[in-house]
Design a protein around this motif. Sequence first.
Motif, PDB file in Angstrom:
ATOM      1  N   GLU A 316     -76.268 -17.115  -1.814  1.00 57.87           N
ATOM      2  CA  GLU A 316     -76.130 -18.567  -1.938  1.00 57.87           C
ATOM      3  C   GLU A 316     -77.483 -19.228  -2.072  1.00 57.87           C
ATOM      4  O   GLU A 316     -78.528 -18.591  -1.895  1.00 57.87           O
ATOM      5  CB  GLU A 316     -75.395 -19.149  -0.712  1.00 57.87           C
ATOM      6  N   VAL A 317     -77.458 -20.520  -2.365  1.00 56.66           N
ATOM      7  CA  VAL A 317     -78.684 -21.303  -2.434  1.00 56.66           C
ATOM      8  C   VAL A 317     -79.109 -21.691  -1.023  1.00 56.66           C
ATOM      9  O   VAL A 317     -78.310 -21.667  -0.084  1.00 56.66           O
ATOM     10  CB  VAL A 317     -78.478 -22.576  -3.277  1.00 56.66           C
ATOM     11  N   THR A 318     -80.368 -22.044  -0.892  1.00 59.90           N
ATOM     12  CA  THR A 318     -80.841 -22.616   0.359  1.00 59.90           C
ATOM     13  C   THR A 318     -80.723 -24.130   0.275  1.00 59.90           C
ATOM     14  O   THR A 318     -80.576 -24.702  -0.805  1.00 59.90           O
ATOM     15  CB  THR A 318     -82.301 -22.209   0.626  1.00 59.90           C
ATOM     16  N   GLY A 319     -80.796 -24.767   1.422  1.00 59.79           N
ATOM     17  CA  GLY A 319     -80.663 -26.218   1.444  1.00 59.79           C
ATOM     18  C   GLY A 319     -79.215 -26.654   1.441  1.00 59.79           C
ATOM     19  O   GLY A 319     -78.290 -25.826   1.416  1.00 59.79           O
ATOM     20  N   PRO A 320     -78.964 -27.963   1.438  1.00 61.28           N
ATOM     21  CA  PRO A 320     -77.593 -28.473   1.502  1.00 61.28           C
ATOM     22  C   PRO A 320     -76.755 -28.055   0.299  1.00 61.28           C
ATOM     23  O   PRO A 320     -77.226 -28.060  -0.839  1.00 61.28           O
ATOM     24  CB  PRO A 320     -77.786 -29.999   1.519  1.00 61.28           C
ATOM     25  N   ARG A 321     -75.523 -27.685   0.552  1.00 58.86           N
ATOM     26  CA  ARG A 321     -74.564 -27.377  -0.515  1.00 58.86           C
ATOM     27  C   ARG A 321     -73.183 -27.818  -0.035  1.00 58.86           C
ATOM     28  O   ARG A 321     -72.974 -28.081   1.146  1.00 58.86           O
ATOM     29  CB  ARG A 321     -74.574 -25.894  -0.873  1.00 58.86           C
ATOM     30  N   GLY A 342     -79.902 -17.490   2.049  1.00 62.46           N
ATOM     31  CA  GLY A 342     -78.946 -17.227   0.976  1.00 62.46           C
ATOM     32  C   GLY A 342     -78.787 -15.761   0.658  1.00 62.46           C
ATOM     33  O   GLY A 342     -78.061 -15.401  -0.277  1.00 62.46           O
ATOM     34  N   ASP A 343     -79.433 -14.891   1.442  1.00 64.89           N
ATOM     35  CA  ASP A 343     -79.456 -13.453   1.161  1.00 64.89           C
ATOM     36  C   ASP A 343     -78.409 -12.723   2.001  1.00 64.89           C
ATOM     37  O   ASP A 343     -78.534 -12.648   3.228  1.00 64.89           O
ATOM     38  CB  ASP A 343     -80.842 -12.889   1.463  1.00 64.89           C
ATOM     39  N   PRO A 344     -77.365 -12.174   1.369  1.00 67.53           N
ATOM     40  CA  PRO A 344     -76.326 -11.491   2.138  1.00 67.53           C
ATOM     41  C   PRO A 344     -76.803 -10.208   2.826  1.00 67.53           C
ATOM     42  O   PRO A 344     -76.130  -9.710   3.734  1.00 67.53           O
ATOM     43  CB  PRO A 344     -75.255 -11.169   1.089  1.00 67.53           C
ATOM     44  N   LYS A 345     -77.951  -9.699   2.429  1.00 65.73           N
ATOM     45  CA  LYS A 345     -78.452  -8.468   3.052  1.00 65.73           C
ATOM     46  C   LYS A 345     -79.092  -8.736   4.415  1.00 65.73           C
ATOM     47  O   LYS A 345     -79.341  -7.800   5.192  1.00 65.73           O
ATOM     48  CB  LYS A 345     -79.467  -7.793   2.128  1.00 65.73           C
ATOM     49  N   VAL A 346     -79.379  -9.990   4.712  1.00 67.91           N
ATOM     50  CA  VAL A 346     -79.983 -10.345   5.991  1.00 67.91           C
ATOM     51  C   VAL A 346     -78.923 -10.292   7.091  1.00 67.91           C
ATOM     52  O   VAL A 346     -77.847 -10.876   6.950  1.00 67.91           O
ATOM     53  CB  VAL A 346     -80.614 -11.749   5.925  1.00 67.91           C
ATOM     54  N   GLU A 347     -79.224  -9.585   8.165  1.00 66.05           N
ATOM     55  CA  GLU A 347     -78.322  -9.525   9.318  1.00 66.05           C
ATOM     56  C   GLU A 347     -78.604 -10.730  10.208  1.00 66.05           C
ATOM     57  O   GLU A 347     -79.745 -10.918  10.671  1.00 66.05           O
ATOM     58  CB  GLU A 347     -78.524  -8.224  10.101  1.00 66.05           C
ATOM     59  N   ILE A 348     -77.588 -11.529  10.471  1.00 64.49           N
ATOM     60  CA  ILE A 348     -77.778 -12.762  11.232  1.00 64.49           C
ATOM     61  C   ILE A 348     -76.455 -13.189  11.844  1.00 64.49           C
ATOM     62  O   ILE A 348     -75.388 -12.943  11.269  1.00 64.49           O
ATOM     63  CB  ILE A 348     -78.355 -13.870  10.300  1.00 64.49           C
TER      64      ILE A 348
END
Length: 810
Positions: A316-321, A342-348
Motif C-alpha cells: 500500500e501507499v504511505t500516508g492517508p488513504r 506499505g510493505d507487506p513483508k514487514v512484520e508488525i
Amino acid sequence: MQKFFKPFSLLIFALLLQGSLLAQTTYQTPPSSIVDLVDSPPTPSVSFTSDGEWMMILSRPGYASIEDLSSPELRIAGTRINPQTSGSSRSGSFNDITFRKTRSGEEKKVAGLPSNPKLSGFSLSRDEKYLAFVHTESNGISLWVADLTTFEAKKLTDPILNGVLGTDVIWMPDNSIVFRAVNSRRGDYPQKPAAPSGPTIQETDGDAAATRTYQDLLSNPYEEQLFAYFMDSQLMKVTLSGEAKALGKPGMIRSVSASPDGKYLLTRTIEKPFSYLVPASRFPYQLDILSADGNLVKTLANIPLDEVRPTGFDAEVTGPRDVNWRADKGSVLYWVEAQDGGDPKVEIEERDIIYTLDAPFTGSKKKLASTKLRFSSIDWSDDSFAIVNERWWSSRQEMRSLINPSNPSQEKKTIIDRSYSDIYTDPGSPLYVENEFGRSVLMRDGNLIYMTSEGGSPEGSMPFLSAFDVSTGEQEIIWRSQAPFYERVVKVLDIKQGEVISLKESTDIQPNYWLVQTKKRMAPRQLTNFPNPYEGISDINKELVTYKRKDGLDLSAVIYTPAGYDPEKDGPLPVLMWAYPREYKSAAIASQVRGTKYGFTRLNWGSPIYWVTRGYAVMDRTEMPIVGEGDTEPNDMFVDQLVANAEAAIDYIVERGIGDRERIGVGGHSYGAFMTANLLSHSDLFAAGIARSGAYNRTLTPFGFQAEERTFWEAPEVYFTMSPFMHAHKVKEPILLIHGEADNNSGTFPIQSERYYAALKGNGGTARLVFLPNESHGYASRESILHTLWEMDTWLEKYVKNKNTIEPKK
C-alpha cells in the motif's frame, strides 16, 4: 503499443502477415441461430427506493454500432476520453425510465426525456422526491432531474459536466445538486506541435518502483497538456429551478463528496508532476475540505505521486488513504495510514491505523482502531457499533471486528476470521438501511446484524438471509432458496415481519422479482414479468456436474447439450470446453462446487453457450483450479495441474457418452486465453483452441500478473514455464487468436497476440490472428461481436466438428 492504433501501421502489419488476415476484410455474421440470440432484447435493470415503495425500471438499448465505437477517443493517463463530450468514451447508458408501485403494480413512465437518450448516473434526492441523472449529448454531458410527484423530467444544465473520471452528482439536504463542470475558462484545445521540442526522458535514482503493466499511459508532454486540459474542472451547485453558481476554485478535480449533514465538501484535486509509469489514479493529489458554499476550510493532506510502492498484492501507499465521511455522523472524516511503510513483508502488530477528525477540523486526528491485516472497509451503525473489515491477499484471510467508535480504547472484538475463498463457510455480506442523513448503515437489532450469503454448498449455491449475533458468533438462517430455483434477497422491506423482495429464476425461467413473506404462510407474489429473451434455447439441457482430478481433487462444470439430445441414441457430440483458471491456497477450498444448477441460462457477447445451437456439447465454467498449499505457490505447478484439470474434464464428458474425445475444442478469454495456449503447448488433448484477448509472454508483465505476486527476477523459471510464447514450437493444433485493437486491460497489450502469432507462424503452426478495430478488452460493438462469433464458429466447424475431413499436410 501505439502502432496498433494507426491505420497505416495496421496496413503494413497486415501485409507482413501475408494471407490469413487479408483473407477476410469485412465484418461477417455467424449463422442465424447465433445472431438471433445476440440480438435478443436486454432485460431491464431494477432498483428500489429506500422504503421499497417504488421500483425503478431502466431500459437499455442493444449493442452499440461500430460507428459509435469509432468516435474520437483519447487514450491517456490510463483513461479513455471522448474529447467531444469531456466524458468517458467507454460507458454504457439507458434510454427509458419507468417507476412501478411495488405492491399495486401501478406504473408511471418518466416523460420529457431527451431525444436519443443516453442516460446514466441515476441518483435519488435524500427525500426521494426527485431523481437526478445525466445525459450524454453529442457535444457534452448535461444534468437532468425528474420530479417523482409528476414523473416529468427537465434539463437543469447545458452540457457542461466533466465526466472524464466519472460524473459526481451530489444531492444536498436542500435538494440542490453539486457536480463537477468543465472549467469554462480552460482555454482552447491544445494543438499538437508540428515537431517535438525534445526527447522524452525518464530517470530513476535507485528507488525500486515495481508496477503492473498498465495501458494508455502518458508518453509525452503534449499528452500531459491534453490530460490537464480535460481534467480542468469547476465545482458547481444548481437548484431545482436551474440557478447555478460556482463553488471554490477550478482545478483538476478528481472527485467530490459531501458530508452527511451537507455542511462540508471533500475534494480530491490532481496535482503535478504527472507520471509516465502509472495511471491518473496514482498521480499526486490534494485533499481539501470546503464549506458548503465553496470556501476552503482546511487542506487535509497532499498525497505524493504513487510510483514507488513495495512489491506484493498487499502493498500500500504511505500516508492517508481511503479518506471518507463517517456514515453515522454529520461531519466526521476517517482515513487509514499504513504503519509498515506499505510493505507487506514487514512484520508488525498494527499494520494499519484508522484515524478520525471531527468538524470544524481544527483539532488533531484521533486513533479509532488498528488492524492486523490490511484495512478493507468499515460498516457503520452508530457511535457505539461499527465493524472493521480487513484482508490479507497472501493467505486469503479476512477478519471482521466489532468496535465501539465512542470508546476507541475499548478492545475490538473479532467476530469473523476465515478464508474469504471458502464459499461453504461464507456468512455473507451485511444488509443496510438509510439513516437520517440518507447514508447506508447496518441493518441491526441490538447484537443482531442481518446478512445475505450466496450459500455455497456441495449441491451448489443456495442463497440465504440470516441474523448474525455478534456477541456469540452464531448465525440463524431466516430464509433460504429452495430447489428447483435459484433465488436471492435483493431488498428487505420489513425484517421484523419477514417481508422481502427476491430475485428468482430457474433453468428455464427468466429472473424476475417477487414479494416474499418469510414468516407467514402466504404465497409469494410476482412483481415483474420480464419475458425470456432466449426462447431459441429454452429447451436445451443444462447440468451441473462434479468429477475428480487424478489426485482426488473434486472439480465441477456446467454441461449444455442440444434440446432432446440423448447420448445413448444420438452418440457423442463435438465439444467446446470453456474455462478460466483460478489459484487457491487450499485443496479443500479448490474442491468446492461453484455456481448453481438452477440458474437461468443467460448469454452475453462472450458466452460459449451459442454453440449448443450448432450441435455441440458445451462444457462451461469448467473448473481449472491451481493449488499451492503452505510455502508452495500455486503457479509452481501451473502446467501440471492445468493439464490434469483438462484430462479430468475430458475423461468425464467422454465416459458419459456425451463428448467425442477426438473432437474437443478448448477456449477462453483473457486469462482463459492464456490457459488455452498453455494447454495446446503442453498436451495433445484438444483438436483446436480459441484464445481471445490473452497474454502469452510473461516477461512482458515482469512485476506480477493475475495471482502471481513474485516478479520475473524472483521466479524466472515460473515466468518461462507459464509463457506459451516460450513453447510456441510445441503447438501442433490449430489456434484462433482474437484481440481488441484497443485493449485497455493491464498486461494484455495487443502486442501479446501479435508476437505469439509470429512465434507460431515461425514454427510452422496453424493459427489465425484477428484484430478488432477500436475494441477494448471486452468487445462492445454489434459488428465486432458478430464477427468474433463468426470467426469462432468457422474455426470450430473446420477444426473440431469436421476435424476428420481435413486432409493432412504433406
